[in-house]
Design a protein around this motif. Structure first.
Motif, short mmCIF file in Angstrom:
data_model
loop_
_atom_site.label_atom_id
_atom_site.label_comp_id
_atom_site.label_asym_id
_atom_site.label_seq_id
_atom_site.Cartn_x
_atom_site.Cartn_y
_atom_site.Cartn_z
N LEU A 107 60.76 -0.86 72.90
CA LEU A 107 59.65 -1.20 73.80
C LEU A 107 58.55 -0.16 73.65
O LEU A 107 58.81 0.99 73.33
N GLU A 148 53.76 2.39 76.66
CA GLU A 148 52.49 2.20 77.35
C GLU A 148 52.42 0.86 78.07
O GLU A 148 51.51 0.61 78.86
N PHE A 169 64.20 18.78 63.83
CA PHE A 169 63.58 18.99 65.13
C PHE A 169 64.58 19.23 66.25
O PHE A 169 64.21 19.75 67.31
N ASP A 189 62.14 3.04 72.99
CA ASP A 189 61.43 3.68 71.89
C ASP A 189 60.73 2.61 71.06
O ASP A 189 61.20 1.48 70.98
N SER A 206 60.40 2.92 67.82
CA SER A 206 61.00 2.93 66.49
C SER A 206 62.42 2.39 66.51
O SER A 206 63.33 3.00 67.09
N GLY A 259 60.69 7.12 74.95
CA GLY A 259 60.68 7.76 73.64
C GLY A 259 62.00 8.47 73.40
O GLY A 259 62.04 9.63 72.99
N MET A 263 60.36 13.30 76.68
CA MET A 263 60.49 14.61 76.04
C MET A 263 59.89 14.57 74.64
O MET A 263 60.32 13.78 73.79
N PHE A 264 58.89 15.38 74.40
CA PHE A 264 58.23 15.48 73.09
C PHE A 264 57.63 14.14 72.68
O PHE A 264 57.70 13.76 71.51
N VAL A 265 57.08 13.44 73.63
CA VAL A 265 56.55 12.09 73.38
C VAL A 265 55.04 12.03 73.65
O VAL A 265 54.30 11.35 72.93
N LEU A 284 69.13 12.39 71.42
CA LEU A 284 69.69 13.75 71.53
C LEU A 284 69.97 14.16 72.97
O LEU A 284 70.87 14.96 73.23
N GLU A 308 64.45 6.92 80.18
CA GLU A 308 64.04 7.92 79.18
C GLU A 308 63.09 7.24 78.20
O GLU A 308 63.46 6.33 77.46
N TYR A 334 58.17 7.41 62.20
CA TYR A 334 59.55 7.64 62.66
C TYR A 334 60.57 6.84 61.87
O TYR A 334 61.75 7.19 61.88
N ARG A 355 64.79 20.09 75.98
CA ARG A 355 65.53 18.87 76.32
C ARG A 355 66.58 19.16 77.39
O ARG A 355 66.70 18.45 78.39
N PRO A 390 50.13 6.61 71.20
CA PRO A 390 48.73 6.33 70.96
C PRO A 390 47.81 6.73 72.12
O PRO A 390 46.72 7.23 71.90
N TYR A 407 65.59 13.65 61.52
CA TYR A 407 64.99 14.15 62.77
C TYR A 407 65.86 15.20 63.45
O TYR A 407 65.39 16.28 63.82
N MET A 456 64.86 4.97 64.90
CA MET A 456 65.28 6.07 65.78
C MET A 456 66.30 5.54 66.79
O MET A 456 67.35 6.16 67.04
C1 LIG Z 1 59.14 13.66 68.76
S1 LIG Z 1 60.13 12.21 69.03
C2 LIG Z 1 61.03 12.68 70.50
C3 LIG Z 1 62.34 11.96 70.61
C4 LIG Z 1 63.23 12.41 71.78
N1 LIG Z 1 62.53 12.26 73.05
C5 LIG Z 1 63.74 13.81 71.63
O1 LIG Z 1 63.68 14.59 72.59
O2 LIG Z 1 64.22 14.15 70.54
C6 LIG Z 1 58.94 11.07 69.68
C7 LIG Z 1 59.53 9.68 69.92
O3 LIG Z 1 58.57 8.92 70.67
C8 LIG Z 1 58.58 7.60 70.18
N2 LIG Z 1 57.33 6.94 70.57
C9 LIG Z 1 56.07 7.25 70.16
N3 LIG Z 1 55.18 6.42 70.74
C10 LIG Z 1 55.88 5.59 71.53
C11 LIG Z 1 55.54 4.51 72.38
N4 LIG Z 1 54.27 4.13 72.56
N5 LIG Z 1 56.52 3.86 73.03
C12 LIG Z 1 57.82 4.22 72.88
N6 LIG Z 1 58.20 5.25 72.08
C13 LIG Z 1 57.26 5.91 71.42
C14 LIG Z 1 58.76 7.77 68.67
O4 LIG Z 1 59.18 6.59 68.04
C15 LIG Z 1 59.79 8.90 68.62
O5 LIG Z 1 61.11 8.41 68.63
#
Ligand SMILES: C[S@@+](CC[C@H](N)C(=O)[O-])C[C@H]1O[C@@H](n2cnc3c(N)ncnc32)[C@H](O)[C@@H]1O
Length: 220
Positions: free
Chosen positions: A111, A114, A37, A84, A86, A64, A129-131, A69, A62, A26, A45, A136, A33, A89
């Motif tokens: 943060l 998990e 996406f 998030d 990242s 991730g 959303m999309f997370v 967006l 919220e 990310y 969303r 992991p 992004y 991001m």
């Molecule tokens: C596909 S993007 C979706 C972003 C946003 N939810 C959206 O609708 O556009 C996935 C997001 O999940 C975050 N992410 C992945 N694993 C994560 C974790 N363990 N904790 C927090 N964020 C995480 C990534 O950094 C990334 O920003």
């Protein structure tokens, strides 16, 4: 290996990523992004946030939150905390909050979803959303969302889930190379999030067009 193929390798392996791989992927995605996406995922969303806005309770987590967006779509009465992994991001989300003066966004924090460190029951609603197919460990993600949402509160997830049969099963296999490049993980199974009979307590709403994404909703 160039940047684009490395990103595809990180995101599109079909296996879950470790936290460092998520951060690396990310970091590269952050700049493009929304362009790549943002459009295709917009309906999912909007649908999820509209649902959040209808639910009782103001304290929303919220998970991730990405580039933020979804943030402009929450009702003014909802108080949003976004997290998030990242920082890149999240920096985009922070800029969006400032540019659009989103006063109801209370905090944006780097943060791990998990293991957030929030107090149990601190939120009325948690939405991801999309997370789920990116983190992991999706089981730990859901367990943490359950922990931080109060009893009776709501948990919503929007994701692509692999079709189990029918025409979409075939379409997904045909689309797999392209979808993997976008990080959809066409092979992400419902069981990866809701094993065994856990899915019985979940409402699944397919999101048009094609039902490629699904809104999963459960009450704590
Ligand atoms: C596909 S993007 C979706 C972003 C946003 N939810 C959206 O609708 O556009 C996935 C997001 O999940 C975050 N992410 C992945 N694993 C994560 C974790 N363990 N904790 C927090 N964020 C995480 C990534 O950094 C990334 O920003």
């Amino acid at each position: 290996m160039n940047q684009a193929s490395q990103t595809r390798r990180d995101i599109g392996a079909g296996n879950q990523l470790d936290a460092d791989a998520v951060r690396r992927a990310y970091r590269r995605w952050a700049g493009v992004y929304d362009l790549v996406f943002g459009g295709i995922s917009a309906l999912g969303r909007q649908r999820a946030v509209a649902e959040v806005n209808r639910l009782p309770g103001a304290r929303v987590l919220e998970v991730g939150v990405g580039t933020g967006l979804a943030l402009p779509h929450y009702g003014a009465e909802k108080r949003i905390t976004g997290i998030d992994l990242s920082a890149e991001m999240l920096a985009r989300a922070t800029a969006r909050v400032a540019a659009e003066r989103l006063d109801n966004v209370e905090a944006l924090l780097v943060l791990d979803a998990e293991d957030t460190g929030f107090a149990a029951g601190q939120f009325d609603i948690a939405v991801a959303m999309f997370v789920a197919s990116v983190v992991p460990n999706p089981i730990l993600l859901l367990a943490e969302m359950r922990r931080v949402v109060r009893p009776g509160g709501h948990i919503l997830l929007v994701n692509h889930f692999a079709a189990e049969n029918g025409p979409r099963w075939w379409v997904e296999r045909a689309l797999a190379p392209a979808s993997r490049a976008l990080g959809w993980h066409p092979d992400f199974a419902v069981e990866a999030l809701f094993p065994g009979n856990e899915r019985a307590a979940v409402t699944f709403v397919p999101i048009p067009p094609l039902g490629l994404f699904t809104l999963a909703r459960l009450q704590n």
